[in-house]
Each structure stands twice: as C-alpha cells, then as structure tokens.
Design a protein around this motif. Sequence first.
Motif, PDB file in Angstrom:
ATOM      1  N   LEU A 190      -7.830   7.628  -9.836  1.00 30.21           N
ATOM      2  CA  LEU A 190      -9.110   7.184  -8.871  1.00 30.21           C
ATOM      3  C   LEU A 190      -9.333   8.676  -8.139  1.00 30.21           C
ATOM      4  O   LEU A 190     -10.556   8.541  -7.387  1.00 30.21           O
ATOM      5  CB  LEU A 190      -8.283   6.392  -7.763  1.00 30.21           C
ATOM      6  CG  LEU A 190      -7.955   5.042  -8.153  1.00 30.21           C
ATOM      7  CD1 LEU A 190      -7.488   4.237  -6.986  1.00 30.21           C
ATOM      8  CD2 LEU A 190      -9.100   4.378  -9.059  1.00 30.21           C
ATOM      9  N   GLN A 201     -19.433  -1.168  -6.361  1.00 27.25           N
ATOM     10  CA  GLN A 201     -18.291  -1.084  -5.490  1.00 27.25           C
ATOM     11  C   GLN A 201     -16.992  -0.949  -6.187  1.00 27.25           C
ATOM     12  O   GLN A 201     -15.775  -0.942  -5.627  1.00 27.25           O
ATOM     13  CB  GLN A 201     -18.477  -2.564  -4.667  1.00 27.25           C
ATOM     14  CG  GLN A 201     -19.522  -2.565  -3.827  1.00 27.25           C
ATOM     15  CD  GLN A 201     -20.726  -3.155  -4.548  1.00 27.25           C
ATOM     16  OE1 GLN A 201     -20.493  -3.609  -5.788  1.00 27.25           O
ATOM     17  NE2 GLN A 201     -21.810  -3.335  -4.107  1.00 27.25           N
ATOM     18  N   ARG A 231     -15.076   1.325  -7.865  1.00 25.54           N
ATOM     19  CA  ARG A 231     -13.992   2.314  -7.455  1.00 25.54           C
ATOM     20  C   ARG A 231     -13.669   2.293  -5.957  1.00 25.54           C
ATOM     21  O   ARG A 231     -12.415   2.345  -5.679  1.00 25.54           O
ATOM     22  CB  ARG A 231     -14.765   3.659  -7.672  1.00 25.54           C
ATOM     23  CG  ARG A 231     -13.662   4.793  -7.425  1.00 25.54           C
ATOM     24  CD  ARG A 231     -14.511   6.249  -7.699  1.00 25.54           C
ATOM     25  NE  ARG A 231     -13.670   7.281  -7.187  1.00 25.54           N
ATOM     26  CZ  ARG A 231     -13.721   7.827  -5.918  1.00 25.54           C
ATOM     27  NH1 ARG A 231     -14.473   7.274  -5.009  1.00 25.54           N
ATOM     28  NH2 ARG A 231     -12.714   8.905  -5.629  1.00 25.54           N
ATOM     29  N   ASP A 232     -14.433   1.809  -5.055  1.00 17.51           N
ATOM     30  CA  ASP A 232     -14.145   1.558  -3.594  1.00 17.51           C
ATOM     31  C   ASP A 232     -13.195   0.477  -3.593  1.00 17.51           C
ATOM     32  O   ASP A 232     -12.079   0.598  -2.843  1.00 17.51           O
ATOM     33  CB  ASP A 232     -15.467   1.178  -2.694  1.00 17.51           C
ATOM     34  CG  ASP A 232     -16.244   2.337  -2.698  1.00 17.51           C
ATOM     35  OD1 ASP A 232     -15.756   3.663  -2.992  1.00 17.51           O
ATOM     36  OD2 ASP A 232     -17.451   2.218  -2.354  1.00 17.51           O
ATOM     37  N   MET A 233     -13.214  -0.526  -4.207  1.00 19.48           N
ATOM     38  CA  MET A 233     -12.163  -1.615  -4.466  1.00 19.48           C
ATOM     39  C   MET A 233     -10.867  -1.238  -4.841  1.00 19.48           C
ATOM     40  O   MET A 233      -9.927  -1.735  -4.243  1.00 19.48           O
ATOM     41  CB  MET A 233     -12.825  -2.900  -5.392  1.00 19.48           C
ATOM     42  CG  MET A 233     -12.253  -4.120  -4.910  1.00 19.48           C
ATOM     43  SD  MET A 233     -12.666  -4.942  -3.251  1.00 19.48           S
ATOM     44  CE  MET A 233     -14.218  -5.774  -3.800  1.00 19.48           C
ATOM     45  N   ILE A 281      -9.788   1.875  -4.693  1.00 22.63           N
ATOM     46  CA  ILE A 281      -8.924   2.587  -3.753  1.00 22.63           C
ATOM     47  C   ILE A 281      -8.496   1.992  -2.637  1.00 22.63           C
ATOM     48  O   ILE A 281      -7.366   2.270  -2.024  1.00 22.63           O
ATOM     49  CB  ILE A 281      -9.960   3.422  -3.228  1.00 22.63           C
ATOM     50  CG1 ILE A 281     -10.542   4.513  -4.315  1.00 22.63           C
ATOM     51  CG2 ILE A 281      -9.722   4.340  -1.979  1.00 22.63           C
ATOM     52  CD1 ILE A 281     -11.685   5.577  -3.844  1.00 22.63           C
ATOM     53  N   VAL A 282      -9.134   0.702  -2.265  1.00 19.70           N
ATOM     54  CA  VAL A 282      -8.281  -0.192  -1.126  1.00 19.70           C
ATOM     55  C   VAL A 282      -7.179  -0.945  -1.671  1.00 19.70           C
ATOM     56  O   VAL A 282      -6.139  -0.855  -1.026  1.00 19.70           O
ATOM     57  CB  VAL A 282      -9.387  -1.391  -0.766  1.00 19.70           C
ATOM     58  CG1 VAL A 282      -8.700  -2.216   0.210  1.00 19.70           C
ATOM     59  CG2 VAL A 282     -10.696  -0.671   0.079  1.00 19.70           C
ATOM     60  N   ASP A 316      -4.377   1.671  -1.785  1.00 13.54           N
ATOM     61  CA  ASP A 316      -3.795   1.799  -0.334  1.00 13.54           C
ATOM     62  C   ASP A 316      -2.762   0.919  -0.028  1.00 13.54           C
ATOM     63  O   ASP A 316      -1.895   1.148   0.413  1.00 13.54           O
ATOM     64  CB  ASP A 316      -4.968   1.847   0.743  1.00 13.54           C
ATOM     65  CG  ASP A 316      -4.367   2.168   2.071  1.00 13.54           C
ATOM     66  OD1 ASP A 316      -3.961   3.304   2.071  1.00 13.54           O
ATOM     67  OD2 ASP A 316      -4.709   1.449   3.165  1.00 13.54           O
TER      68      ASP A 316
END
Length: 243
Positions: free
Chosen positions: A119, A179, A181-183, A185-186, A189
Amino acid sequence: MYTEMSAQVRAQVRLRELILSGELPPGSRVAELAIVERLGVSRTPIRAALLRLEQEGLIESLPGGGYAVRSFSERDVSDAIELRGTVEGLVARTAAERGAPAEVLDEARAVLRDIDQVLARAALDDESFSRYVELNGRFHVLLGELAASPLLAREMERVASLPFASPSAFVIAQSNTPQARDMLIVAQDHHWQVLAAIEAREGSRAEALMREHSRIAQRNLRAVVQSQEHDRMPGVRLIRKRG
C-alpha cells in the motif's frame, strides 16, 4: 486416494471458475455427465466437487436430479458478510481474553508489514491488488489461529466460504475505482488496531474492531452492485440487484 482427491480439487476449482466467470450463468443446469465430458474428469471427483460447491452455496440440487447455478439477492450477500464479521469478532475477543500465541502474533505482524509495503505505492496495479488479496487472506487465517481454538478456526473458514463473504471478495471488483486504495488503507488500519487490541488483552475492543471491519465489505458490496459495470464483472453477475 491422493490422485482422486487431487482430481476432485481440480474439478472444484474449474467449476467455480466457470460459474464466477459467467460461462455457467445463474439458473443454468449443471448436469454431472455434461461436466464430466466438459472437464475430462471421471464421475467420482465430479460428483464430490458438485457436492462441495452445493455446500458453498454456489449451486443447488434440482428435484429431478442435477444442479443449477444459484443467484443471490443483495440481502443474502449482506447477511453472509455480517455473519463473517460476527464470527471474526468473536474470534478476536477470544484471542484477546485467552492470550494469543506469540509466534502467531509475530507472523501476523510480518504479514501486515508486507501489506504496508504493497500500500506504500502511490498507485496500485493488478499485481498489487492480487498481492493484497493473498496477504489479506493470510492475515484472516492467522486471526483464526490467534484464538487457539480449532472449532472457531473451522467456523471462520466455513463462513468465509459462503458466496461473496471472503475477506477479499470485492477487492478485485473495486480495483478500478478511484477510492480503492483509500479503502484498503482504512482496512489495513483496522488490521493493525485489532492486533494491538488482542495483544493488550482488550477483548471488547478487538471484537468491535472486527465487526466494524466487515462494514468495509458491506460498502464495497453496495458500490459494486450499484455500478454501471455490474453485469460485466465476473462473479458479481450472480448478485441480483434490488428492486
């Protein structure tokens, strides 16, 4: 016995591919003899593969014999994802309360570091998404091992085998969205947080985090089903749109 089992696995994988690719569309009849001729495998492994796919929910037996490819309502898939979140939440809480094996924690951390490397790239190509799917699946398997309960690990495996309920079921389908890659990353986390909660013996927090983690899959489900590309996406065509 080994050769027969290998033939069953190969037949099962190939049949699943035919269904998810749309070559065997929803409602189509899956006759044992026709599949034997198509795949060039004997009847015994084909019969076993068909039974396994019925257990997975991809096909259903017909009153007059044979099977048909199933379709699924959006609610069916949503319920399967919710069930996975519930089971994984229980597993995470159990691992935290009992204390997780140190060697499994170490391996889980190593997998998450590998995901971090994937990521870290500014843009993810198909190879990166495939690598994420592989590592994500491995992390969820390790989560089952953290509870040190063969029973819970089996239940996790069973739930994840439900149609579209696996941890990465919609990752590839969403890979072309801005979206995506952002999803991921979440989601990553969440992975780190749940591992920290397990190590800190915070059972309720670990459970809540895994329940929340499944909400990402719910959002991905809605996005994929509502997409204008829905009917062109392999596998997703088995999901019936609402209305």
